[in-house]
Design a protein around this motif. Structure first.
Motif, mmCIF file in Angstrom:
data_model
loop_
_atom_site.group_PDB
_atom_site.id
_atom_site.type_symbol
_atom_site.label_atom_id
_atom_site.label_comp_id
_atom_site.label_asym_id
_atom_site.label_seq_id
_atom_site.Cartn_x
_atom_site.Cartn_y
_atom_site.Cartn_z
ATOM 1 N N UNK A 158 -10.954 26.393 -19.628
ATOM 2 C CA UNK A 158 -10.224 25.081 -18.085
ATOM 3 C C UNK A 158 -10.167 26.521 -17.027
ATOM 4 N N UNK A 159 -9.560 27.256 -17.527
ATOM 5 C CA UNK A 159 -9.426 28.357 -16.867
ATOM 6 C C UNK A 159 -10.182 28.269 -15.672
ATOM 7 N N UNK A 160 -11.736 28.337 -16.100
ATOM 8 C CA UNK A 160 -12.792 29.031 -14.671
ATOM 9 C C UNK A 160 -12.712 27.214 -13.701
ATOM 10 N N UNK A 161 -12.231 26.263 -14.741
ATOM 11 C CA UNK A 161 -12.773 24.981 -13.914
ATOM 12 C C UNK A 161 -11.691 25.005 -13.086
ATOM 13 N N UNK A 162 -9.985 25.159 -13.566
ATOM 14 C CA UNK A 162 -8.737 25.084 -12.354
ATOM 15 C C UNK A 162 -9.662 26.135 -11.170
ATOM 16 N N UNK A 163 -9.940 27.717 -11.694
ATOM 17 C CA UNK A 163 -10.250 28.476 -10.675
ATOM 18 C C UNK A 163 -11.170 28.395 -9.330
ATOM 19 N N UNK A 164 -12.217 27.162 -9.783
ATOM 20 C CA UNK A 164 -13.352 27.096 -8.595
ATOM 21 C C UNK A 164 -12.745 25.740 -8.196
ATOM 22 N N UNK A 165 -11.690 24.534 -8.712
ATOM 23 C CA UNK A 165 -11.220 23.683 -7.939
ATOM 24 C C UNK A 165 -11.868 22.382 -8.758
ATOM 25 N N UNK A 166 -12.077 22.878 -9.440
ATOM 26 C CA UNK A 166 -12.438 21.822 -10.542
ATOM 27 C C UNK A 166 -11.170 21.060 -12.039
ATOM 28 N N UNK A 167 -10.181 21.042 -11.098
ATOM 29 C CA UNK A 167 -9.005 20.682 -11.574
ATOM 30 C C UNK A 167 -9.133 19.411 -12.420
ATOM 31 N N UNK A 168 -9.539 18.622 -11.505
ATOM 32 C CA UNK A 168 -9.447 16.607 -11.754
ATOM 33 C C UNK A 168 -10.932 16.287 -12.928
ATOM 34 N N UNK A 169 -12.101 17.677 -13.555
ATOM 35 C CA UNK A 169 -12.562 17.006 -14.046
ATOM 36 C C UNK A 169 -12.162 17.521 -15.902
#
Length: 329
Positions: free
Chosen positions: A177-188
């Motif tokens: 979750x942390x890495x997805x959010x930091x990469x701009x994938x908060x909606x995934x």
């Protein structure tokens, strides 16, 4: 006329239409997620010997398979990959041009309406077959998390609609979750394999994905089949870490766990009708020992009755056809 006083429950079972009208649990094609296996090469459509009717597909033949999936109304697929090369850290899992990443792009380019779920693990990509980094004969938890998170981001970049981590490392949902959010994938969203048992029912899958461990087993990170309360702790951790779906795997021998998790949490609940369950039904049907259609639909109904919202199943295509014909009983 009888003078006995008793309930006549059979009144509501008298005809097929009556039974259909009061049926409490409904299975529909919208419940299905279809697993697919992608491999390198061209013109590949290899049937898996222990899973009749299930194939490994190269990207060109995968397109034709997805055409059939879409025509049947199946809304989602989960993509597993078999790389041409493996190494100690499973680098093919997070490579931009890894087999899963390429398969996701092909599917989304041709069938944008399909919900594509990426299996996020390392076991298919490591030369030792374990789901993380190893040191000696130990699978290292924290050192594996960064690679799993890196894999999730690469899959999201390829176009995955949902990330499904299956590795059972502690903290894997939080790290991803942390890495997805930091990469701009908060909606995934994350579909967590929250409750995954160390099961003998996975055998045929390891043929399909070439992912059998080369030493030892996975009992140090997958759950003991004898444990029930431990499932609550596993699911609670993933809820707190930000999971959007929870999964119980396997399905058929763990219906009690499925019901428990359904009662405890409001998140969408998935169960995996795993390879060994599929293979047993196929073998018995091929020997004429069971009615395959009725058996499969009964099994799928049992998952829904126990609380599953979605079912990951190799029977998806056949079941979709049968449901179009009408589930008669």
């Amino acid at each position: 006329m009888s003078t006995l006083n008793f309930d006549r429950h059979r009144r509501l079972r008298r005809t097929p239409t009556l039974r259909r009208m009061i049926r409490e649990t409904q299975v529909t094609v919208d419940d299905f997620i279809y697993p697919v296996f992608a491999v390198e090469g061209e013109g590949v459509r290899n049937e898996i010997s222990s899973m009749p009717g299930v194939f490994q597909f190269s990207l060109d033949t995968l397109v034709k398979e997805m055409e059939e999936v879409v025509s049947l109304g199946i809304p989602s697929v989960m993509v597993f990959g078999i790389p041409s090369e493996k190494d100690a850290v499973g680098s093919g899992a997070y490579h931009t041009h890894g087999i899963v990443q390429k398969a996701i792009r092909v599917i989304k380019e041709n069938f944008p309406e399909l919900v594509v779920i990426a299996d996020t693990c390392l076991c298919e990509y490591t030369d030792h077959g374990h789901c993380g980094v190893i040191q000696g004969d130990q699978v290292l938890n924290d050192e594996s998390l960064s690679l799993l998170a890196k894999t999730a981001v690469s899959q999201a970049e390829a176009g995955a609609d949902i990330i499904a981590p299956s590795n059972m490392m502690d903290g894997f949902v939080a790290a991803i979750r942390k890495e997805l959010d930091e990469a701009g994938f908060e909606e995934i969203p994350i579909m967590s394999y929250a409750v995954k048992y160390s099961s003998a029912f996975y055998g045929p899958f390891r043929d399909a994905a070439d992912s059998a461990p080369q030493f030892g087993d996975r009992k140090s990170y997958q759950m003991d089949p004898a444990n029930r309360r431990e499932a609550f702790r596993e699911a609670e951790s993933d809820v707190q870490e930000g999971a959007d779906f929870l999964m119980v795997k396997p399905g058929l021998s763990y219906l009690d766990i499925l019901r428990d998790i359904s009662n405890l949490y409001d998140l969408p609940l998935v169960t995996y009708n795993v390879s060994g369950e599929y293979a047993m039904v196929k073998a018995a049907a091929q020997n004429g020992w069971i009615d395959e259609k009725q058996t499969v639909l009964e099994i799928l109904t049992s998952f829904k009755r126990a609380g599953a919202d979605l079912i990951l199943t190799y029977h998806a295509k056949e079941a979709a056809r049968w449901l179009k014909e009408g589930y008669k009983s």
